[in-house]
Motif scaffolding. Structure first.
Motif, short mmCIF file in Angstrom:
data_model
loop_
_atom_site.label_atom_id
_atom_site.label_comp_id
_atom_site.label_asym_id
_atom_site.label_seq_id
_atom_site.Cartn_x
_atom_site.Cartn_y
_atom_site.Cartn_z
N GLU A 25 0.74 -1.37 -0.13
CA GLU A 25 -0.11 -0.10 0.22
C GLU A 25 1.19 1.45 0.39
O GLU A 25 0.67 2.29 -0.75
CB GLU A 25 -0.95 0.18 1.13
N TYR A 26 2.07 1.40 0.56
CA TYR A 26 2.86 2.54 0.87
C TYR A 26 4.35 3.07 0.19
O TYR A 26 4.93 3.18 -0.11
CB TYR A 26 2.82 2.52 2.28
N ASP A 27 5.07 0.91 -0.84
CA ASP A 27 5.78 1.12 -1.30
C ASP A 27 6.35 1.57 -0.30
O ASP A 27 7.83 1.91 -1.05
CB ASP A 27 5.28 1.81 -3.05
N LEU A 28 6.84 0.30 0.44
CA LEU A 28 7.84 0.73 0.83
C LEU A 28 8.79 -0.32 0.95
O LEU A 28 8.64 -1.96 0.86
CB LEU A 28 7.35 0.17 3.10
N ASN A 29 10.63 -0.67 0.85
CA ASN A 29 10.54 -1.57 1.64
C ASN A 29 10.80 -2.96 2.74
O ASN A 29 10.04 -2.10 3.50
CB ASN A 29 12.33 -1.76 1.61
N GLU A 30 11.49 -4.24 2.80
CA GLU A 30 10.75 -5.25 3.94
C GLU A 30 11.57 -4.18 4.81
O GLU A 30 10.99 -4.20 5.92
CB GLU A 30 11.54 -5.99 4.00
N GLU A 31 12.43 -3.79 5.22
CA GLU A 31 12.88 -3.46 5.92
C GLU A 31 12.41 -2.27 6.71
O GLU A 31 12.17 -2.02 8.05
CB GLU A 31 14.57 -2.21 5.91
N ALA A 32 11.71 -1.45 5.90
CA ALA A 32 11.04 0.00 6.68
C ALA A 32 9.71 -0.83 7.19
O ALA A 32 9.24 -0.64 8.62
CB ALA A 32 10.98 1.23 5.38
N ALA A 33 9.46 -1.70 6.66
CA ALA A 33 7.36 -2.25 6.67
C ALA A 33 7.92 -3.19 8.04
O ALA A 33 7.45 -2.94 9.22
CB ALA A 33 6.92 -2.98 6.00
N SER A 34 8.96 -3.10 8.20
CA SER A 34 9.10 -4.93 9.56
C SER A 34 9.40 -3.44 11.00
O SER A 34 8.74 -3.82 12.17
CB SER A 34 10.59 -5.47 9.43
N LYS A 35 10.78 -2.74 10.80
CA LYS A 35 10.68 -1.35 11.48
C LYS A 35 8.80 -0.51 12.09
O LYS A 35 9.06 -0.93 12.99
CB LYS A 35 11.52 -0.24 11.50
N ALA A 86 1.12 8.90 7.68
CA ALA A 86 0.63 8.76 6.27
C ALA A 86 -0.37 9.03 5.43
O ALA A 86 -0.77 8.96 4.20
CB ALA A 86 1.49 7.62 6.08
N SER A 87 -1.82 9.24 6.48
CA SER A 87 -2.66 9.81 6.11
C SER A 87 -2.91 11.59 5.80
O SER A 87 -3.35 11.97 4.64
CB SER A 87 -3.95 9.28 7.23
N GLU A 88 -1.51 11.95 6.10
CA GLU A 88 -2.08 13.63 7.25
C GLU A 88 -0.38 13.84 5.28
O GLU A 88 -0.53 15.10 4.85
CB GLU A 88 -1.45 14.12 7.50
N PHE A 89 0.02 12.79 5.24
CA PHE A 89 1.83 13.29 4.61
C PHE A 89 2.55 12.73 3.36
O PHE A 89 1.79 11.66 3.12
CB PHE A 89 3.05 13.70 5.40
N ASP A 90 3.01 12.68 2.69
CA ASP A 90 3.51 11.75 1.74
C ASP A 90 4.11 9.77 2.25
O ASP A 90 4.92 10.50 3.60
CB ASP A 90 5.44 12.22 1.11
N PRO A 91 3.29 9.57 2.40
CA PRO A 91 4.63 8.04 2.66
C PRO A 91 5.66 7.65 2.69
O PRO A 91 6.43 7.61 4.05
CB PRO A 91 3.47 6.93 2.21
N ASP A 92 6.10 8.41 2.36
CA ASP A 92 8.34 8.06 2.08
C ASP A 92 8.57 9.12 3.65
O ASP A 92 8.91 8.77 4.73
CB ASP A 92 7.97 8.72 0.85
N LEU A 93 7.89 10.72 3.40
CA LEU A 93 8.05 11.24 4.01
C LEU A 93 8.05 10.69 5.72
O LEU A 93 8.61 11.07 6.80
CB LEU A 93 7.32 13.10 4.50
N ALA A 94 7.08 9.99 6.13
CA ALA A 94 6.22 9.52 7.46
C ALA A 94 7.04 8.29 7.92
O ALA A 94 7.20 8.12 8.89
CB ALA A 94 4.37 9.81 6.72
N ALA A 95 7.47 7.44 7.13
CA ALA A 95 8.20 6.54 6.88
C ALA A 95 9.28 6.62 7.26
O ALA A 95 10.53 6.46 8.34
CB ALA A 95 8.44 5.50 5.93
N THR A 96 10.37 8.09 6.76
CA THR A 96 11.43 8.51 7.39
C THR A 96 11.60 8.71 8.49
O THR A 96 12.30 9.02 9.31
CB THR A 96 12.08 9.63 6.05
#
Length: 497
Positions: free
Chosen positions: A331-341, A356-366
């Motif tokens: 759904e958020y196009d995350l790699n396995e490491e980020a999804a695990s964290k 992630a519902s308010e901002f870019d999912p990549d920015l939220a993941a970082t």
């Protein structure tokens, strides 16, 4: 389990687990005493959990609900009817001299849990999971505090009667590292279900049965297919008093080495129960290993059979860690490491989805996976320590997303000050003057940096592209770090064309 080939001369490690999980209920499993932890010994007790004559148990419905949730999470068979038995043995922390538990009709059987070990997905068989009551606790005093060296021992019955789920695996593990991976995954599942509090003292305790089997006793080339004869002929030790998945790896690595050394020196491995002394990092012999017949099981006469068939349909469980990791990747196009964290705990996953519902999912993941969790880990904190303050973290992400503050200042100054001092991001930005410098001010700083550093300019014009980094640093100093380094780099290159 993934196939593992036996090499000539190998000694194969075989481990099975009995994992005792304290269920998160307000009261004990057979009485109304509180399960809240207290510093006062023997405060949360009554005639039932002290085993006084004439006191009768009444089953806690919340404990049964938690057990059914666990059964559904491990894809176990939940029978139409189950019942309780008495397991008879004497310990000073077991006031009745028997434990109410489940024997041949457990509430969950034939389940499994998938784990990841060094990138390989493996399935561990869970033979059974049953409800029982926790004994009390012992405090060894003096003589170093060890079970084998204490001057005396105190008994605290506050824990006696706390609901336990005992989860028994098949002997599927071939290394202490696999055990640690399983326990970490199990903790995540239990936490997602809301039936377990990892921060509670004594909430997870592990008994591990470990055997070392010479490779010539194994008929198959795959060590995951050890036959019943080989398992029954091998002496095993039960290691008790393991209290965490990290501790399990240390305890079993020690015991594995101890047994292999004994075998290689031609000594027999005694079948016994051993105590893991965490302070000394060794296992200590406690007693010879009991067999099933020694416990003299018989049905608990004071509790009727428990019918749970309708509960299976009525009780729902949430999305579990593995499923949520897979969804985050898709759904958020995350790699396995980020999804695990981001799925390491339910609280972290929930917070990420909010951001992630308010901002870019990549920015939220970082910001959640790297910046926030990294800073929390450095301080030995959990996201639960920020209860009531997560809105401030969201506001900080908003300041970055709206380009009101640089990512560098947001992380290195604002986030760290928020965690250390408790101030809000807006307060820190105002106090430190971290708002982004306007375009005209940045342009002026760029011109000044070029005028003041002719040697760097000459190097850049001679083809030394690295000189631009020096000039960027000069502009950042002039703007107090409030300019965006990427913008400064582009302005310098444009000015030097």
């Amino acid at each position: 389990m993934t196939a593992q080939t036996v090499q000539q001369g190998d000694l194969v490690t075989v481990i099975g687990l009995e994992v005792h999980v304290q269920l998160e209920t307000d009261t004990k499993i057979f009485c109304g005493c509180s399960t809240a932890q207290t510093d006062e010994p023997n405060e949360n007790v009554c005639p039932v959990c002290l085993g006084l004559p004439g006191a009768l148990p009444v089953l806690n419905e919340a404990a049964v609900e938690a057990a059914v949730k666990i059964g559904k999470a491990i894809d176990a068979e939940i029978p139409e009817e189950t019942r309780f038995h008495r397991k008879n043995y004497y310990y000073p922390d077991l006031p009745k001299n028997f434990q109410i538990t489940q024997y041949d009709e457990p509430i969950c059987a034939d389940g499994d849990l998938e784990i990841s070990v060094e990138g390989d997905r493996r399935t561990v068989t869970i033979e059974r999971a049953h409800l029982e009551e926790d004994p009390g606790s012992l405090q060894h005093v003096g003589g170093g505090g060890g079970i084998d060296s204490a001057d005396y021992t105190l008994v605290n019955y506050n824990r006696a009667g706390t609901p336990l789920m005992e989860i028994v695996t098949a002997p599927d593990f071939r290394s202490p590292g696999e055990v640690r991976a399983f326990l970490a995954e199990l903790e995540e599942v239990l936490e997602y279900l809301g039936v377990f509090d990892a921060e509670r003292d004594g909430s997870l305790r592990i008994d591990a049965n470990l055997s070392i089997i010479p490779e010539e006793d194994i008929e198959s080339d795959d060590v995951t297919e050890i036959g019943t004869d080989a398992l029954e002929s091998a002496n095993r030790t039960e290691v008790k008093n393991i209290s965490s998945h990290k501790g399990s790896e240390k305890a079993l690595a020690y015991e594995e080495t101890r047994q292999k050394n004994a075998i290689q020196r031609g000594r027999a491995v005694e079948q016994e129960t051993r105590h893991w002394d965490e302070s000394r990092g060794i296992t200590v012999s406690m007693r010879s290993k009991e067999e099933e017949k020694d416990y003299r099981y018989f049905e608990e006469a004071d509790l009727p059979p428990l019918r749970v068939s309708h509960w299976k349909e009525e009780i729902d469980i949430p999305e579990l860690p593995t499923a949520r990791r897979e969804r985050f990747q898709a759904e958020y196009d995350l790699n396995e490491e980020a999804a695990s964290k981001l799925t390491s705990t339910k609280q972290v996953a929930d917070f990420y989805e909010d951001v992630a519902s308010e901002f870019d999912p990549d920015l939220a993941a970082t910001w959640v996976a790297d910046n926030l969790l990294g800073e929390l880990n450095y301080r030995d904190m959990e996201i639960t320590d920020l209860e009531g303050r997560l809105e401030d973290v969201t506001r900080l992400v908003e300041l970055v997303a709206e380009d009101e503050i640089t990512s560098k200042n947001a992380h290195e100054t604002v986030l760290r000050s928020m965690l250390d001092d408790g101030a809000t991001p807006d307060e820190i930005v105002d106090e430190e003057g971290l708002g982004k410098t306007s375009g005209d001010e940045v342009q002026s700083a760029v011109v000044e940096a070029i005028d003041e550093n002719p040697e760097a300019v000459e190097d850049y014009e001679s083809g030394d592209d690295g000189a631009i980094n020096f000039l960027v640093g000069q502009v950042m100093q002039k703007t107090g770090g409030s300019a965006d380094p990427g913008d400064v780099n582009q302005l310098l290159r444009a000015e030097l064309e």
